[in-house]
Design an enzyme around this catalytic site. Structure first.
Site, PDB file in Angstrom:
ATOM      1  N   ASN A   1       0.835  -1.196   0.000  1.00  0.00           N
ATOM      2  CA  ASN A   1       0.000   0.000   0.000  1.00  0.00           C
ATOM      3  C   ASN A   1       0.877   1.255   0.000  1.00  0.00           C
ATOM      4  O   ASN A   1       2.039   1.192   0.396  1.00  0.00           O
ATOM      5  CB  ASN A   1      -0.914  -0.014   1.231  1.00  0.00           C
ATOM      6  CG  ASN A   1      -2.051  -0.993   1.064  1.00  0.00           C
ATOM      7  OD1 ASN A   1      -2.655  -1.093   0.020  1.00  0.00           O
ATOM      8  ND2 ASN A   1      -2.358  -1.740   2.127  1.00  0.00           N
TER       9      ASN A   1
ATOM     10  N   CYS B   1      -4.789  -7.363  -3.835  1.00  0.00           N
ATOM     11  CA  CYS B   1      -5.330  -7.137  -2.492  1.00  0.00           C
ATOM     12  C   CYS B   1      -6.310  -8.268  -2.189  1.00  0.00           C
ATOM     13  O   CYS B   1      -6.693  -9.030  -3.076  1.00  0.00           O
ATOM     14  CB  CYS B   1      -6.027  -5.776  -2.446  1.00  0.00           C
ATOM     15  SG  CYS B   1      -6.613  -5.284  -0.808  1.00  0.00           S
ATOM     16  N   HIS B   2      -6.720  -8.392  -0.925  1.00  0.00           N
ATOM     17  CA  HIS B   2      -7.655  -9.465  -0.555  1.00  0.00           C
ATOM     18  C   HIS B   2      -8.969  -8.933  -0.010  1.00  0.00           C
ATOM     19  O   HIS B   2      -9.759  -9.687   0.560  1.00  0.00           O
ATOM     20  CB  HIS B   2      -7.009 -10.411   0.469  1.00  0.00           C
ATOM     21  CG  HIS B   2      -6.301  -9.702   1.582  1.00  0.00           C
ATOM     22  ND1 HIS B   2      -5.003  -9.987   1.923  1.00  0.00           N
ATOM     23  CD2 HIS B   2      -6.701  -8.698   2.397  1.00  0.00           C
ATOM     24  CE1 HIS B   2      -4.633  -9.197   2.922  1.00  0.00           C
ATOM     25  NE2 HIS B   2      -5.654  -8.419   3.231  1.00  0.00           N
TER      26      HIS B   2
ATOM     27  N   HIS C   1      -9.735  -0.802  -2.166  1.00  0.00           N
ATOM     28  CA  HIS C   1     -10.317  -0.435  -0.874  1.00  0.00           C
ATOM     29  C   HIS C   1     -11.613   0.358  -1.017  1.00  0.00           C
ATOM     30  O   HIS C   1     -12.194   0.757  -0.019  1.00  0.00           O
ATOM     31  CB  HIS C   1      -9.319   0.344   0.006  1.00  0.00           C
ATOM     32  CG  HIS C   1      -8.193  -0.502   0.505  1.00  0.00           C
ATOM     33  ND1 HIS C   1      -7.130   0.014   1.206  1.00  0.00           N
ATOM     34  CD2 HIS C   1      -7.946  -1.839   0.390  1.00  0.00           C
ATOM     35  CE1 HIS C   1      -6.286  -0.963   1.518  1.00  0.00           C
ATOM     36  NE2 HIS C   1      -6.776  -2.093   1.030  1.00  0.00           N
TER      37      HIS C   1
ATOM     38  N   TYR D   1     -12.107   6.871   4.206  1.00  0.00           N
ATOM     39  CA  TYR D   1     -12.137   7.264   2.797  1.00  0.00           C
ATOM     40  C   TYR D   1     -13.304   8.194   2.484  1.00  0.00           C
ATOM     41  O   TYR D   1     -13.407   8.711   1.372  1.00  0.00           O
ATOM     42  CB  TYR D   1     -12.253   6.032   1.886  1.00  0.00           C
ATOM     43  CG  TYR D   1     -11.220   4.976   2.145  1.00  0.00           C
ATOM     44  CD1 TYR D   1      -9.927   5.309   2.503  1.00  0.00           C
ATOM     45  CD2 TYR D   1     -11.539   3.623   2.043  1.00  0.00           C
ATOM     46  CE1 TYR D   1      -8.982   4.339   2.755  1.00  0.00           C
ATOM     47  CE2 TYR D   1     -10.594   2.650   2.292  1.00  0.00           C
ATOM     48  CZ  TYR D   1      -9.317   3.008   2.648  1.00  0.00           C
ATOM     49  OH  TYR D   1      -8.388   2.045   2.891  1.00  0.00           O
TER      50      TYR D   1
END
Length: 488
Positions: free
Chosen positions: A149, A170-171, A201, A258
């Protein structure tokens, strides 16, 4: 098959071991060479000892090398995996601490927001060094798999400026799908089909099918609100689901930072988070978790080494994308996953230059994205706000333009909801000065930033945040693990 995989930042011990054992679950990969590289010789030798134990116990011909010489590790590599954290936990602590002085309360701070943007400034020059080495000494056409990241910024820089074949991994999608399958009562995640798209994300489950039956918003809301655990841990995500009509992949804590609405005031933060685990919104939660994990590994290393002497079980292969991508590319066994790549028309209502995360299929011909996806308007609007911040952040990191960096931070949704322009300007000066050793592109800007800070009259406060917890000692961690075992 015999080829070389280089892992940069291999001192990320638990994650490196997971990737390693995942890859060795593929029968054709027994003869692969793993070249580990890291800045820390001590960490390298610790992880090499663990991987050597795995190889020895499973009687494999796999070769494992370790070196602090990155170019030597990359030489001849067909695949390069990055797990780096530039600046380590020392710089990361400043990503959380300094914004708190200006009222910006982050849970993770590694994607956007003030911490994530500065994290990108530290990473991008190093990512470009990786790319230079890959082009010069790796196998021609080598593929760069970035796990580090801020995912979108790092991948953006590697593709646009590093000119290397790069995919970001990413997971979050997998973890979100696990939750949805659970609340809907699926016996396994294989019963759930979905299209999930957006940016890293901030990806959104825009189509859900359980055993072929379409799942609508109302049914999903009811299922989450009825769940005894997620109804408390994911309050913010559920609220976004109600308003946007689709579920976000990202954890309660990540998603909260975010958006401009949920962490702007201390009383609002405590309303929307859950303190049962760091990932649900705790102030500086991931910093605390990372610190505890590092301390635990260093203290309990003999246990990690002992646990490595176990059979590799393909049935326990994780859902991390890397091993599945390599398997598809090398064997032509097709794999479907969600990948971070340049948009180029894949998502119709996001900018073309953005790094999107969306479904794709991998075979011997490469990663083939499913094009023509359109996000719900609210999802696209939220993603676009972050993309604008990411774009300015990448350009600032490349140019060393501190004024552009300040504009990027100013346009961050949460920062803008909390801070004035004057506060943002001072905060960025303070962060750049504090992290100057990892920000070579800003070397010429540091003296003027120091001068401005010496004359500033903007008041700040020393504040732990709305929901901070202390780092637990090894003794406390042992007691907690013992209690969990006894409860089971």
């Amino acid at each position: 098959m015999s080829f070389k995989i280089a892992i940069i930042g291999a001192g990320s011990v638990g994650f490196t071991k997971k990737l390693f054992t995942d890859i060795l679950c593929v029968p054709e990969f027994r003869d692969v060479e793993f070249a580990l590289t890291d800045l820390s010789e001590r960490n390298l030798q610790m992880i090499k000892s663990i991987l050597d134990r795995v190889v020895e116990f499973n009687k494999l011909p796999t070769k494992v090398t370790a070196t602090t010489d990155r170019r030597a590790a990359l030489e001849g590599a067909r695949y390069i995996i990055s797990c780096v954290r530039v600046g380590g936990l020392e710089a990361y602590a400043d990503d959380i601490r300094i914004p708190l002085k200006y009222g910006i309360d982050q849970c993770v701070g590694d994607t956007i927001c003030a911490g994530g943007i500065l994290y990108g400034q530290r990473n991008i020059p190093v990512i470009l060094d990786f790319c230079k080495d890959i082009l010069e000494v790796a196998e021609p056409g080598a593929k760069f798999l970035n796990y580090a990241n801020p995912m979108a910024m790092n991948t953006w820089a590697a593709i646009e400026y590093g000119k290397v074949d790069t995919v970001g991994l990413c997971h979050g999608v997998q973890h979100g799908a696990d939750q949805i399958a659970e609340v809907l009562g699926a016996k396994s995640r294989t019963e759930l089909d979905y299209i999930c798209s957006g940016i890293n994300h901030q990806t959104w489950f825009i189509d859900l099918r359980l055993n072929g039956r379409k799942i609508g918003k109302d049914e999903l809301v009811a299922a989450f609100e009825a769940h005894p655990v997620y109804s408390q841990q994911e309050k913010l995500r559920i609220d976004v689901l109600k308003r946007f009509g689709v579920y976000s992949t990202e954890s309660n804590g990540h998603l909260s930072e975010y958006l401009p609405w949920y962490r702007k005031r201390p009383d609002e933060i405590t309303r929307w988070i859950d303190m049962s685990d760091w990932i649900h919104g705790e102030t500086g939660g991931y910093l605390r978790y990372s610190t505890e994990t590092r301390n635990w590994f260093e203290t309990e290393f003999p246990q990690f080494l002992e646990s490595a002497a176990r059979p590799i079980d393909p049935a326990k292969r994780s859902n991390e994308h890397a091993s599945h991508i390599l398997e598809a590319l090398e064997t032509n066994r097709v794999y479907r996953g969600h990948f971070n790549v340049k948009n180029n028309g894949v998502v119709t209502n996001l900018p073309q230059d953005a790094i999107i995360e969306s479904p794709g299929f991998v075979d011997r011909f490469g990663i083939n994205m499913a094009a023509g996806i359109t996000l719900p308007e609210a999802c696209a609007a939220t993603c676009t706000s972050s993309i604008n911040v990411q774009r300015m952040s990448v350009h600032a990191a490349i140019s060393g333009d501190i004024d552009l960096l300040k504009l990027a931070v100013l346009h961050d949704p949460l920062v803008g909801a909390v801070s004035t322009p004057e506060e943002v300007w001072q905060m960025v000066d303070e962060m750049v000065v504090a992290q100057a050793r990892w920000l070579p592109q800003y070397a010429d800007a540091v003296p003027a930033a120091k001068e401005r800070l010496s004359k500033s009259r903007i008041k700040t406060r020393e504040w732990a945040g709305a929901a901070r917890r202390d780092v637990r000692s090894i003794e406390e961690l042992r007691a907690e693990k013992t209690a969990l075992k006894q409860a089971v």
